[in-house]
Design a protein around this motif. Sequence first.
Motif, PDB file in Angstrom:
ATOM      1  N   ASP A  38       0.832  -1.211   0.000  1.00 39.95           N
ATOM      2  CA  ASP A  38       0.000   0.000   0.000  1.00 39.95           C
ATOM      3  C   ASP A  38       0.860   1.253   0.000  1.00 39.95           C
ATOM      4  OD1 ASP A  38      -2.536  -1.337   0.152  1.00 39.95           O
ATOM      5  OD2 ASP A  38      -2.097  -1.769   2.256  1.00 39.95           O
ATOM      6  N   PHE A  39       0.450   2.206  -0.839  1.00 46.55           N
ATOM      7  CA  PHE A  39       1.149   3.482  -0.953  1.00 46.55           C
ATOM      8  C   PHE A  39       0.200   4.621  -0.603  1.00 46.55           C
ATOM      9  CE2 PHE A  39       3.524   0.537  -3.520  1.00 46.55           C
ATOM     10  CZ  PHE A  39       4.837   0.852  -3.223  1.00 46.55           C
ATOM     11  N   GLN A  40       0.732   5.826  -0.544  1.00 45.14           N
ATOM     12  CA  GLN A  40      -0.054   7.008  -0.203  1.00 45.14           C
ATOM     13  C   GLN A  40      -0.467   7.790  -1.449  1.00 45.14           C
ATOM     14  OE1 GLN A  40       2.676   9.005   2.411  1.00 45.14           O
ATOM     15  NE2 GLN A  40       2.060   7.787   4.166  1.00 45.14           N
ATOM     16  N   TRP A  41      -0.261   7.204  -2.612  1.00 44.82           N
ATOM     17  CA  TRP A  41      -0.577   7.878  -3.857  1.00 44.82           C
ATOM     18  C   TRP A  41      -0.979   6.842  -4.899  1.00 44.82           C
ATOM     19  CZ3 TRP A  41       4.555   8.294  -1.854  1.00 44.82           C
ATOM     20  CH2 TRP A  41       5.427   7.328  -2.340  1.00 44.82           C
ATOM     21  N   GLN A  42      -1.534   7.305  -5.998  1.00 43.55           N
ATOM     22  CA  GLN A  42      -1.854   6.387  -7.097  1.00 43.55           C
ATOM     23  C   GLN A  42      -0.574   5.969  -7.799  1.00 43.55           C
ATOM     24  OE1 GLN A  42      -4.820   7.848  -9.786  1.00 43.55           O
ATOM     25  NE2 GLN A  42      -6.453   7.625  -8.288  1.00 43.55           N
ATOM     26  N   THR A  94       3.104 -10.349   4.222  1.00 44.39           N
ATOM     27  CA  THR A  94       1.786 -10.363   3.590  1.00 44.39           C
ATOM     28  C   THR A  94       1.318  -8.958   3.230  1.00 44.39           C
ATOM     29  OG1 THR A  94       1.177 -12.393   4.734  1.00 44.39           O
ATOM     30  CG2 THR A  94      -0.624 -11.072   3.856  1.00 44.39           C
ATOM     31  N   ASN A  95       1.433  -8.038   4.161  1.00 38.35           N
ATOM     32  CA  ASN A  95       1.040  -6.650   3.909  1.00 38.35           C
ATOM     33  C   ASN A  95       2.242  -5.748   4.090  1.00 38.35           C
ATOM     34  OD1 ASN A  95      -1.567  -7.977   5.451  1.00 38.35           O
ATOM     35  ND2 ASN A  95      -2.068  -6.790   3.628  1.00 38.35           N
ATOM     36  N   TRP A  96       2.424  -4.864   3.128  1.00 40.33           N
ATOM     37  CA  TRP A  96       3.529  -3.909   3.139  1.00 40.33           C
ATOM     38  C   TRP A  96       2.953  -2.509   3.104  1.00 40.33           C
ATOM     39  CZ3 TRP A  96       8.622  -5.468   3.366  1.00 40.33           C
ATOM     40  CH2 TRP A  96       8.852  -6.837   3.170  1.00 40.33           C
ATOM     41  N   SER A  97       3.661  -1.578   3.728  1.00 45.24           N
ATOM     42  CA  SER A  97       3.236  -0.188   3.666  1.00 45.24           C
ATOM     43  C   SER A  97       4.444   0.698   3.366  1.00 45.24           C
ATOM     44  CB  SER A  97       2.568   0.245   4.971  1.00 45.24           C
ATOM     45  OG  SER A  97       3.445   0.056   6.065  1.00 45.24           O
ATOM     46  N   TYR A  98       4.163   1.759   2.652  1.00 45.32           N
ATOM     47  CA  TYR A  98       5.167   2.766   2.336  1.00 45.32           C
ATOM     48  C   TYR A  98       5.597   3.453   3.632  1.00 45.32           C
ATOM     49  CZ  TYR A  98       6.709   7.450   0.953  1.00 45.32           C
ATOM     50  OH  TYR A  98       7.395   8.618   0.811  1.00 45.32           O
TER      51      TYR A  98
END
Length: 184
Positions: A38-42, A94-98
């Motif tokens: 997941d990122f904070q932008w498109q 499993t889940n990654w974040s920026y």
Amino acid sequence: GMSYPTVWDSSNLTSCVCYFQTSGDNGSTWTVHVGRVDFQWQLKRFGGSDYGGFLFWKNLMRMGDGSIQGPMYGCSSTDVLTRCVWVRSDNEGTNWSYVSTIAQNDSLPGGEGFGEPTAARCADGSLICVMRSGSGTFPLYQSRSTNDGVSWSAPATLSGPAPADTYGVDPELCRMSDGMMALS
């Protein structure tokens, strides 16, 4: 083991699908898992392919808090050239974040931007990331983090050698047993 490409997800333009494998028997058998970044932008498709907006590269590392963190590179929907970012997983991939941007410059000579990052922990505890800036005759850059990837210094050409002596592609860092950092 993370698969370096991510997959474009047209139903969620701020995240991409990732794949990774685990083995409980020292590599005799592997189980494939699906995750998300997941990122904070498109995001922008990577090179017009079905790859997601960012690619895992290498040097994912277990941090002191138990998370797995490391570099990726790619483009947001507004980027002209690729950027390098730092990402984090708190559930074994499993889940990654920026977390932060390591390096980004849409007017960097070379036409590619920052890419193919390699990261390592230095003897003083800081993180260093070295990345390419284009094919052929464009120098390698470095950036440092003194807070485990939360923020990074402005990217600069490698200290010491002349930039023309650091032309390269797909750099690799290795901290030696005596604390010396080797770059190939």
